[in-house]
Design an enzyme around this catalytic site. Sequence first.
Site, PDB file in Angstrom:
ATOM      1  CG  HIS A 266      10.531   2.321   9.502  1.00  0.00           C
ATOM      2  ND1 HIS A 266       9.464   2.306  10.351  1.00  0.00           N
ATOM      3  CD2 HIS A 266      11.416   3.199  10.020  1.00  0.00           C
ATOM      4  CE1 HIS A 266       9.697   3.134  11.349  1.00  0.00           C
ATOM      5  NE2 HIS A 266      10.888   3.690  11.171  1.00  0.00           N
ATOM      6  CD  GLU A 267      14.284   5.142   8.079  1.00  0.00           C
ATOM      7  OE1 GLU A 267      14.018   6.359   8.170  1.00  0.00           O
ATOM      8  OE2 GLU A 267      14.454   4.429   9.078  1.00  0.00           O
TER       9      GLU A 267
ATOM     10  CG  HIS B 219       9.875   7.953   9.071  1.00  0.00           C
ATOM     11  ND1 HIS B 219       9.064   8.128  10.172  1.00  0.00           N
ATOM     12  CD2 HIS B 219      10.759   6.981   9.412  1.00  0.00           C
ATOM     13  CE1 HIS B 219       9.431   7.300  11.127  1.00  0.00           C
ATOM     14  NE2 HIS B 219      10.452   6.583  10.686  1.00  0.00           N
TER      15      HIS B 219
END
Length: 74
Positions: free
Chosen positions: A56-57, A60
Amino acid sequence: MKIAASLNYIPKVYIINADYMNAFASGYRRTFSDVAITRGLMEKLTRDELAAVMAHELSHIKHLDIKLTLTASY
């Protein structure tokens, strides 16, 4: 995870010595990006859950969300 995310760079990874659960990505450019995760999160999640948080990071970073946020707030 770098290969799965189709990234040709490796972000720096930091571990924050804190009991709470949190993770975040930072960096204005993809090549100068960082990912941080707290010790509390590492201790409480399974390996698969931790991989999902890191993915998820990384998303980004891949999609330049941080750059968009900085530009919008400026």
